[in-house]
Enzyme design. Structure first.
Site, short mmCIF file in Angstrom:
data_model
loop_
_atom_site.label_atom_id
_atom_site.label_comp_id
_atom_site.label_asym_id
_atom_site.label_seq_id
_atom_site.Cartn_x
_atom_site.Cartn_y
_atom_site.Cartn_z
N PHE A 164 0.82 -1.21 0.00
CA PHE A 164 0.00 0.00 0.00
C PHE A 164 0.85 1.26 0.00
CE2 PHE A 164 -2.33 -3.29 2.26
CZ PHE A 164 -3.59 -3.24 1.67
N ASP A 165 0.44 2.24 -0.77
CA ASP A 165 0.87 3.61 -0.54
C ASP A 165 0.10 4.10 0.70
OD1 ASP A 165 1.82 6.31 -1.09
OD2 ASP A 165 -0.22 6.71 -1.78
N LYS A 166 0.62 5.12 1.38
CA LYS A 166 -0.09 5.60 2.58
C LYS A 166 -1.06 6.73 2.25
CE LYS A 166 1.67 8.46 5.63
NZ LYS A 166 0.63 9.53 5.73
#
Length: 636
Positions: free
Chosen positions: A311-313
């Site tokens: 995941f990107d944040k």
């Protein structure tokens, strides 16, 4: 050519006529009218065989040996041995099976049909003098302003320049809940204005609109074959000639022409050929109906094997907008202090200030009427001002120290706690006394933690966060959500390196992101997943799009992929099992040509109805899965 088109157009009528003739034949036989019995079955065989023979011929023209060729040879053989009732029943069952197959497949594509029917065809374009002209939607240009009235569809993607209302965005997001839209808000083509009146400036028109792209993506996806379909296509290419050869050998060895013809009929791999495509179509259709765009059967296969989610944040695990995440209050009247702070911050365009004013507005705290005087901004520290006869200091610890305002031990502890959680902090002093410490941060999306827990129960083994944010904030978010592995302070190329490392380690990786900087990682991963609210680049490079940017959609997509692959395997087992059953029945004398064809056509319907269960698929909740596992353990 005209004759072929006529036959194709009237195939269903031919099927009905064949059924009537077969019924007449059986009645005639019961009445002892043997000539009528024979004539009825001969005519039925001939008219039913015509569309089958035409399809077989068309396939041979492109060097393909089809199922229709097997049936055509079988019909000719049945005529040679004068078993007209067998040939009539076989051809009728084949045509009737095709009719039912067509109807049930049409239902699996209903989501696409309903989408295309929703597509707007006209738009009310606002003219310079304020009047409107009804225009074909294909003739609307970017920059035009269109008027949308209550109950009408939005014909373009654009921004609201005047008006407000409630939009039903189910056609785009899958979410039926009405969404409030005001000036400057973005709207999508195909959505319906439930209440209000809007003027919208077009930013995307025609085939470039979000709605048009959704239809195109889903149509293309349903035509993209999975690994199973490709295998079956290759299998069928060799299987059909093999059946003809086996039938020929059986006929030569046994000298039983009827047996050879029966082998041809029973060897038709109909259920095997249809089983995988119908599962693929139904699964992708379910996704489209629920706001999940899956770009093809191959994507479904690969996503079902994913064991690592990366995941990107910002904008993915979090909302991507700063909000007040915590308020440490030390005042007797918290609302009054919040009103004073909001008034000062309303004069600023700083993101922290906007977060604080939005917080006050959402809490229905009235601050508009307060008077501000002597407002001074101190660079790198904050703002000092007089608000309603109160002296306010709003800023960081440096501002408090510069103005001889001291924090108590407990207040310092609160400050450090908020900072350790990755929040930006705003300290508020009223008349030289600390009254509040406000934490502002990028807030985690709703229901992310339970969704990630459910994904782990469904088979995901590794949850990884890759972010350009600082390590403290990244660690705090990861701890909140139960993320297994965190890497912070990364550039886009660093994220790509990590994705490649995971793949090299033998993991099947899906990357979920929303921004342009995520596009390289989305393209590098085995499966790229884009939040629907993200950039066009991220959406275009992805394999799966979550239209509502919801983690519930991610759970739905993963569960749907696994269920679709399982359903495809079930259909293959049913198809192969049917062929084995028919051959065993043939060997032991329990199966004959007509009864075998009946079982064959029934198996096609079974795999279709099995696939149609995917249309209603919904993932079980995390609690349901836990209860099921506990029940399995207790019974073990």
């Amino acid at each position: 050519m005209k004759f072929e088109r006529f036959i194709q157009k009237n195939t269903n009528n031919i099927t009905i006529a064949t059924a009537i003739l077969i019924a007449i034949g059986f009645i005639a036989n019961w009445l002892g009218l043997h000539t009528l019995y024979t004539v009825a079955f001969i005519i039925a065989s001939i008219i039913a065989a015509v569309p089958i023979i035409i399809r077989a011929y068309e396939s041979l023209r492109v060097k393909t040996i089809s199922i229709e060729l097997l049936v055509s040879i079988a019909v000719v053989g049945a005529f040679i041995i004068q078993e007209y009732n067998e040939s009539a029943i076989v051809t009728f069952l084949f045509l009737f099976g095709g009719f039912l197959e067509e109807k049930t497949l049409a239902r699996t594509r209903q989501s696409i049909k309903s989408l295309t029917e929703m597509a707007p065809t006209t738009a009310l374009v606002v003219q310079d003098d304020g009047t409107t002209v009804e225009t074909d939607v294909d003739d609307v240009d970017e920059g035009d302003v269109v008027l949308v009235k209550t109950g009408a569809q939005v014909p373009v993607d654009g921004d609201i320049v005047d008006g407000a209302g409630y939009l039903n965005e189910a056609s785009v997001t899958g979410e039926s809940k009405l969404v409030t839209k005001r000036e400057k808000d973005a709207v999508f083509s195909g959505t319906i204005l439930d209440n209000g009146t809007l003027q919208i400036r077009a930013t995307k028109v025609g085939d470039d609109t979000t709605f048009a792209k959704i239809i195109e993506l889903v149509e293309d996806a349903q035509d993209t074959k999975s690994h199973a379909e490709k295998f079956i296509d290759r299998f069928a290419t060799y299987y059909t000639p093999a059946v003809i050869l086996i039938a020929l050998i059986v006929g030569l060895i046994s000298r039983d022409f009827r047996l050879a013809i029966t082998v041809l009929v029973l060897g038709c791999p109909g259920a095997l050929v249809i089983g995988a495509p119908v599962s693929n179509v139904a699964g992708i259709g379910n996704g489209a109906k629920n706001g999940v765009l899956i770009k093809g059967g191959e994507v479904v296969d690969t996503f079902a094997k994913v064991d690592t989610l990366v995941f990107d944040k910002t904008g993915t695990l979090t909302k991507g907008t700063t909000e007040v995440s915590a308020v440490k209050n030390y005042a007797a009247d918290a609302k009054q202090v919040s009103a004073l702070v909001a008034k000062i911050e309303s004069l600023s365009d700083h993101p922290l200030g906007k977060a604080i004013t939005d917080y006050a507005t959402n809490k229905q705290i009235d601050f508009d009427k307060l008077a501000v005087t002597n407002s001074t901004t101190v660079k790198g520290q904050g703002v000092s001002a007089t608000v309603s006869d109160h002296q306010l200091l709003v800023g960081n610890q440096k501002m408090m120290t510069a103005n001889q305002v001291e924090l108590t031990t407990s207040q310092l502890a609160d400050l450090h706690q908020l900072q350790s959680e990755g929040s930006s902090t705003v300290i508020v002093a009223v008349d030289q006394v600390i009254q509040q410490i406000i934490g502002v941060s990028d807030v985690v999306r709703d229901n992310v933690r339970p969704a990630l827990a459910q994904l782990k129960q469904m088979g995901i083994k590794h949850l990884v966060m890759l972010t350009g944010d600082n390590q403290i904030t990244a660690n705090y978010v990861a701890e909140q959500l139960g993320i297994d592995e965190v890497h912070a302070n990364l550039l886009p190329e660093d994220k790509v390196k990590f994705v490649k490392q995971f793949k090299a380690a033998g993991r099947t990786v899906a990357f979920i992101g929303d921004g342009i900087n995520d596009s390289p990682s989305i393209a590098t991963a085995d499966i790229g997943i884009a939040m629907g609210g993200g950039t066009d680049v991220a959406v275009e490079t992805s394999d799966i799009v979550l239209m509502r940017s919801s983690f519930a959609e991610l759970v739905h997509a993963y569960g749907l992929a696994k269920k679709t692959v399982l359903n495809t395997r079930e259909n293959i087992v049913i198809a192969i099992g049917t062929v084995v059953f028919l051959l065993i029945g043939l060997i032991f004398g329990y199966i004959y040509m007509a009864s075998g064809m009946f079982v064959h056509e029934a198996s096609i319907l079974v795999v279709i109805f099995n696939a149609m269960r995917l249309i209603q698929y919904r993932p079980r909740s995390s609690k349901q899965q836990t209860a099921t596992k506990q029940s399995e353990v207790s019974h073990a």
